[in-house]
Design a protein around this motif. Structure first.
Motif, short mmCIF file in Angstrom:
data_model
loop_
_atom_site.label_atom_id
_atom_site.label_comp_id
_atom_site.label_asym_id
_atom_site.label_seq_id
_atom_site.Cartn_x
_atom_site.Cartn_y
_atom_site.Cartn_z
N MET A 184 0.84 -1.19 0.00
CA MET A 184 0.00 0.00 0.00
C MET A 184 0.88 1.25 0.00
O MET A 184 1.78 1.39 0.83
CB MET A 184 -0.92 -0.01 1.24
N ASP A 185 0.64 2.15 -0.96
CA ASP A 185 1.35 3.42 -0.99
C ASP A 185 0.91 4.28 0.19
O ASP A 185 -0.24 4.25 0.62
CB ASP A 185 1.04 4.17 -2.29
N ILE A 186 1.85 5.08 0.71
CA ILE A 186 1.56 6.00 1.81
C ILE A 186 1.47 7.41 1.27
O ILE A 186 2.32 7.84 0.50
CB ILE A 186 2.64 5.90 2.91
N ALA A 187 0.42 8.13 1.63
CA ALA A 187 0.24 9.49 1.17
C ALA A 187 1.36 10.37 1.71
O ALA A 187 1.70 10.31 2.90
CB ALA A 187 -1.12 10.03 1.63
N ASP A 188 1.94 11.17 0.84
CA ASP A 188 3.07 12.03 1.20
C ASP A 188 2.55 13.33 1.79
O ASP A 188 2.62 14.40 1.17
CB ASP A 188 3.93 12.28 -0.04
N ILE A 189 2.01 13.24 3.00
CA ILE A 189 1.42 14.39 3.67
C ILE A 189 2.42 14.91 4.71
O ILE A 189 2.82 14.16 5.60
CB ILE A 189 0.10 14.02 4.35
N PRO A 190 2.83 16.17 4.63
CA PRO A 190 3.78 16.69 5.62
C PRO A 190 3.15 16.81 7.00
O PRO A 190 1.94 16.99 7.12
CB PRO A 190 4.14 18.07 5.06
N VAL A 191 3.97 16.69 8.02
CA VAL A 191 3.52 16.88 9.40
C VAL A 191 3.90 18.29 9.81
O VAL A 191 5.08 18.63 9.87
CB VAL A 191 4.14 15.84 10.35
N LEU A 192 2.90 19.12 10.08
CA LEU A 192 3.11 20.53 10.39
C LEU A 192 2.93 20.77 11.88
O LEU A 192 2.21 20.04 12.55
CB LEU A 192 2.12 21.38 9.60
N SER A 193 3.59 21.81 12.38
CA SER A 193 3.46 22.17 13.78
C SER A 193 2.43 23.27 13.93
O SER A 193 2.58 24.35 13.34
CB SER A 193 4.80 22.64 14.36
#
Length: 311
Positions: free
Chosen positions: A1-10
């Motif tokens: 399963m591909d993982i969505a390339d979503i950034p983790v923001l503060s």
């Protein structure tokens, strides 16, 4: 399963940079992930403990807190009551809804029923009243960033969501057996509300349908919150901010024998807020797709009928 390339923001980095980053993530995925959201770890831990205790109660007891005729707005909704729009099989989940406590004499009371509190679980009301307020505060910070990204005043959403019909949902997906008819934990759907703030997505299963038509896993780091656009914000922005299709797939192998719990907070507009397309989201190559305004409550009732919670 591909993982969505979503950034983790503060969420601690409030300002133009956060607004730009969260706007870019929403435009690309309809989703974002944020850490430093301000909800205390100890409060979240108490919430999970009580959530597990709630759903471990015998079915007859839980059904005693089901309120007919309010489309699941408060209290307990039994297993397999909800169905994704257009699906043929009901979702493999049960849930509990906690809403906003309105001040006495509120004109919104007819559209927002009172809460149901399970008397068998000490501390339940206090814990989830506090959690509701903490989610509400985190949501307000996110809305300020979204407003700035949309070239609105930072406080533009404040009157739009004041005494809004937001709902904290406690979700239980029981262990999965062989299910005929293609039933899944949560069928492909979009959320109804403005934005959704989700805790509990560390357990695998949540997937979004990316713009390229591929299902991708949403995999936040521990403690991070997943945030996604709902249909109300999509409509308000004329699809500049997309409400992305997502689902919770059934687990495989040994994980099928385990329950999954999650805690989404559906941040809603005021019930009487008129949803009209923002002028800055209309352009010659993107005409207004929603020329007729609709109140948030009218829109909600329409969608509740579509997902089987209201006749």
């Amino acid at each position: 399963m591909d993982i969505a390339d979503i950034p983790v923001l503060s969420l601690a980095d409030e300002g133009p940079a956060l607004a730009e980053q969260i706007g870019a993530s929403f435009r690309t995925h309809g989703f974002a992930m944020v850490r430093d959201h301000g909800i205390p770890d100890a409060l979240i831990a108490r919430g999970w403990e009580l959530t597990r205790a709630l759903f471990a109660l015998p079915e007859p007891i839980k059904r005693g807190w089901h309120v007919p005729g309010i489309a699941g707005a408060r209290g307990y909704t039994p297993f397999r009551a909800e169905i994704a729009k257009g699906a043929s099989a009901h979702d493999l989940k049960e849930f509990w809804h906690i809403g906003r406590d309105l001040p006495a004499g509120s004109p919104l009371a007819a559209m927002m029923p009172p809460n149901v509190w399970p008397d068998l679980l000490p501390g339940f009301r206090e814990t989830f009243t506090e959690l509701f307020a903490a989610f509400d505060q985190a949501g307000a910070r996110l809305l300020r960033a979204i407003a700035v990204d949309l070239d609105l005043a930072p406080d533009w959403f404040e009157p739009a969501v004041a005494d809004g019909n937001s709902v904290l949902r406690l979700l239980h997906y029981p262990p999965v057996t062989d299910e005929p008819g293609g039933a899944v934990r949560a069928g492909a759907h979009e959320d109804i509300n403005l934005i959704t703030l989700l805790l509990g997505a560390e357990e695998a299963g949540l997937e979004l349908l990316d713009a390229d038509g591929i299902w991708r896993a949403v995999a936040p780091p521990p403690g991070a919150m997943v945030v996604n656009i709902g249909d109300m914000l999509q409509r308000l922005t004329n699809h500049v901010l997309p409400s992305t299709t997502h689902r919770v797939r059934n687990p495989e192998g040994a994980r099928a024998g385990f329950s999954r719990y999650s805690m989404p907070f559906f941040l809603h507009l005021r019930s009487d807020f008129a949803i009209r397309t923002l002028p800055q989201c209309i352009a010659p190559d993107s005409p207004d797709g929603y020329p007729d305004a609709i109140t948030a409550d009218e829109y909600l009732q329409q969608r509740l009928r579509e997902i089987g919670l209201k006749m």
